[in-house]
Design a protein around this motif. Structure first.
Motif, PDB file in Angstrom:
ATOM      1  N   PRO A 262       0.807  -1.228   0.000  1.00  0.00           N
ATOM      2  CA  PRO A 262       0.000   0.000   0.000  1.00  0.00           C
ATOM      3  C   PRO A 262       0.839   1.276   0.000  1.00  0.00           C
ATOM      4  O   PRO A 262       0.468   2.271  -0.634  1.00  0.00           O
ATOM      5  N   LEU A 263       1.985   1.255   0.683  1.00  0.00           N
ATOM      6  CA  LEU A 263       2.866   2.419   0.671  1.00  0.00           C
ATOM      7  C   LEU A 263       3.455   2.633  -0.721  1.00  0.00           C
ATOM      8  O   LEU A 263       3.589   3.773  -1.178  1.00  0.00           O
ATOM      9  N   LEU A 264       3.816   1.536  -1.397  1.00  0.00           N
ATOM     10  CA  LEU A 264       4.339   1.655  -2.756  1.00  0.00           C
ATOM     11  C   LEU A 264       3.261   2.132  -3.720  1.00  0.00           C
ATOM     12  O   LEU A 264       3.551   2.908  -4.645  1.00  0.00           O
ATOM     13  N   VAL A 265       2.033   1.687  -3.516  1.00  0.00           N
ATOM     14  CA  VAL A 265       0.919   2.142  -4.361  1.00  0.00           C
ATOM     15  C   VAL A 265       0.704   3.636  -4.191  1.00  0.00           C
ATOM     16  O   VAL A 265       0.513   4.374  -5.174  1.00  0.00           O
ATOM     17  N   VAL A 266       0.726   4.110  -2.957  1.00  0.00           N
ATOM     18  CA  VAL A 266       0.552   5.543  -2.700  1.00  0.00           C
ATOM     19  C   VAL A 266       1.668   6.344  -3.355  1.00  0.00           C
ATOM     20  O   VAL A 266       1.432   7.402  -3.958  1.00  0.00           O
ATOM     21  N   SER A 267       2.905   5.854  -3.254  1.00  0.00           N
ATOM     22  CA  SER A 267       4.022   6.551  -3.884  1.00  0.00           C
ATOM     23  C   SER A 267       3.854   6.615  -5.398  1.00  0.00           C
ATOM     24  O   SER A 267       4.086   7.664  -6.020  1.00  0.00           O
ATOM     25  N   ALA A 268       3.443   5.504  -6.015  1.00  0.00           N
ATOM     26  CA  ALA A 268       3.306   5.452  -7.465  1.00  0.00           C
ATOM     27  C   ALA A 268       2.152   6.303  -7.977  1.00  0.00           C
ATOM     28  O   ALA A 268       2.259   6.929  -9.041  1.00  0.00           O
ATOM     29  N   LEU A 269       1.045   6.336  -7.222  1.00  0.00           N
ATOM     30  CA  LEU A 269      -0.158   7.005  -7.710  1.00  0.00           C
ATOM     31  C   LEU A 269      -0.392   8.393  -7.124  1.00  0.00           C
ATOM     32  O   LEU A 269      -1.083   9.222  -7.745  1.00  0.00           O
ATOM     33  N   TYR A 270       0.155   8.667  -5.947  1.00  0.00           N
ATOM     34  CA  TYR A 270      -0.065   9.965  -5.302  1.00  0.00           C
ATOM     35  C   TYR A 270       1.223  10.772  -5.103  1.00  0.00           C
ATOM     36  O   TYR A 270       1.153  11.912  -4.642  1.00  0.00           O
ATOM     37  N   GLY A 271       2.395  10.193  -5.415  1.00  0.00           N
ATOM     38  CA  GLY A 271       3.642  10.929  -5.340  1.00  0.00           C
ATOM     39  C   GLY A 271       4.448  10.652  -4.083  1.00  0.00           C
ATOM     40  O   GLY A 271       3.928  10.153  -3.081  1.00  0.00           O
ATOM     41  N   ASP A 272       5.744  11.011  -4.140  1.00  0.00           N
ATOM     42  CA  ASP A 272       6.635  10.701  -3.026  1.00  0.00           C
ATOM     43  C   ASP A 272       6.346  11.524  -1.783  1.00  0.00           C
ATOM     44  O   ASP A 272       6.604  11.077  -0.662  1.00  0.00           O
ATOM     45  N   VAL A 273       5.788  12.742  -1.947  1.00  0.00           N
ATOM     46  CA  VAL A 273       5.474  13.555  -0.772  1.00  0.00           C
ATOM     47  C   VAL A 273       4.375  12.892   0.051  1.00  0.00           C
ATOM     48  O   VAL A 273       4.482  12.773   1.282  1.00  0.00           O
TER      49      VAL A 273
END
Length: 450
Positions: A262-273
């Motif tokens: 889920p953390l990787l999904v958030v990074s990929a779809l919502y950005g590193d911030v």
């Protein structure tokens, strides 16, 4: 009065203590059940280590920005996913053998897997690091792939040595391990941040903390003090416990993916911030929970594995009582997060981190469920119900990663994705509780009939 618990309860020959308990305090501690003494030993070290890590975050959030925390979030997720594969899940088999010699064979076989996995991770870097970094929205990950491979080796070794200490009930050594881990991690990250090392300093703390923690594992009964088992013994142990690499390892990977993906999904779809904000939320909220949860897990595994070897039949009651106590202990902190998390995060970590408090509020029920039930989840491994654990892990991965992914692809706000993630985790851990109770009750009934 200054008190330091003696190790005489845990080793055949007591060692001298720096301070000796006297009078009423010594009497009260001596009357504690062995499981509570084990918990207190681990919690004492964890309180130092995790306490330092948690206290360091208000400073770290002012030394590093959310994007750098986003890189840390992706880095630790990738290392964690590869790291759990590196041991072939053989650490779970370490507490099971009756003889220490066979357990040592299992542990050394696991260390061999760790070395091979680290070499393979480094070798694949030129091919995979660039595309994977771009996919996850953190191009800087490719530049530190060498640190990913090194951290995988450190993490795998750390996991195997920890389970050896759990088997031998070296709870005092585990407590020291936890203290050294926190000191190494927090100290290095702060030092690198002050020196202006940037994201590399933040990432290095992950491995440095666990490398420092290994100093607490070289006790008189530690793995490195055991006789070398030999190649034939190691091969025989691999044959005996082949279901762990064949079934438990994929289960362990999928289980870890349920937390990290889920953390990787958030990074990929919502950005590193946004990944950095969510990553801080996970660390701040799970840190105090891990302080107690890990201690309960270690004692549960140590005591339950010993009872299984002695063919006692009390695991079902142990699962229920542990979950009940943990629920009572965790409900108040969960309510605090629900009511005050955004204001607390903004005040403690700085205004730019207020949004992380919103994530913490939504995730509070999930963390309560994880805090209460995760410590007894090793019951399925101890009872060699790897198939059930694999099924549960797949279920949680689909819910925990699929929900936020659908939200991101549909253009839903990040808060909606976090809410869906929270609901998925609660559902998954409730299912885990019923699986553990059913397996434990079956084992108790079987043991009582012998």
């Amino acid at each position: 009065m200054r008190v330091l618990a003696c190790r005489g309860e845990l080793t055949p020959t007591p060692r001298p203590c720096a301070f000796v308990m006297t009078g009423r305090v010594r009497t009260l501690v001596g009357r504690l059940p062995s499981s509570l003494r084990g918990v207190s030993s681990i919690v004492a070290g964890s309180a130092i280590g995790q306490g330092l890590v948690i206290l360091a975050y208000p400073l770290l959030t002012r030394l590093y920005d959310p994007a750098e925390f986003g890189l840390l979030t992706v880095f630790t997720a990738v290392v964690g996913l590869v790291g759990v594969v590196s041991t072939a899940a053989l650490e779970y088999a370490v507490p099971i053998p009756v003889e220490d010699s066979q357990a040592a064979s299992v542990a050394w076989a696991g260390l061999g897997w760790v070395a091979l996995t680290g070499l393979l991770t480094a070798a694949l870097g030129p091919l995979l690091a660039g595309p994977l970094s771009d996919l996850l929205g953190v191009p800087r990950l490719a530049d530190v792939w060498w640190l990913v491979a090194l951290s995988v080796v450190v993490l795998g070794t750390y996991l195997l040595l920890s389970e050896w200490m759990t088997r031998s009930r070296e709870y005092g050594a585990l407590g020291r391990r936890n203290a050294l881990q926190g000191i190494g991690q927090a100290g290095s990250q702060i030092a690198f941040g002050v020196a202006g090392a940037g994201a590399l300093g933040l990432l290095s703390g992950f491995g440095i903390g666990r490398l420092a923690a290994m100093g607490g594992l070289f006790s008189r009964r530690g793995l490195l003090r055991q006789p070398w088992p030999g190649r034939r013994a190691i091969i025989a142990a691999l044959r005996r416990f082949r279901r762990f690499p064949l079934v438990a390892m994929p289960s362990r990977l999928i289980n870890s993916a349920g937390l990290d993906t889920p953390l990787l999904v958030v990074s990929a779809l919502y950005g590193d911030v946004r990944a950095g904000l969510l990553g801080l939320t996970v660390r701040v909220v799970s840190g105090p929970a891990a302080l107690i949860g890990e201690a309960v897990t270690k004692v549960f595994v140590g005591d339950s594995s010993s009872e299984l070897r002695d063919r006692k039949s009390t695991m079902g009651a142990s699962v229920r009582s542990n979950v009940g106590r943990m629920l009572m202990l965790g409900v108040v902190p969960a309510l605090v997060l629900l009511l005050f998390a955004p204001n607390l995060f903004g005040w403690v970590f700085g205004p730019e981190w207020t949004e992380a408090g919103e994530y913490a509020r939504l995730l509070a029920p999930a963390y309560l469920a994880q805090f209460a039930i995760a410590p007894v989840s090793p019951a399925l491994m101890l009872l060699e119900r790897q198939g059930r654990l694999l099924g549960w892990s797949v279920w949680r991965l689909v819910l925990a990663a699929g929900g936020p992914a659908v939200c991101g692809l549909a253009g839903a706000p990040i808060l909606t994705a976090v809410l869906v993630l929270s609901a998925a985790q609660v559902t998954s851990y409730v299912l885990m509780y019923f699986l553990c109770v059913r397996a434990a009750d079956a084992s108790d009934a079987s043991g009582a009939s012998l």
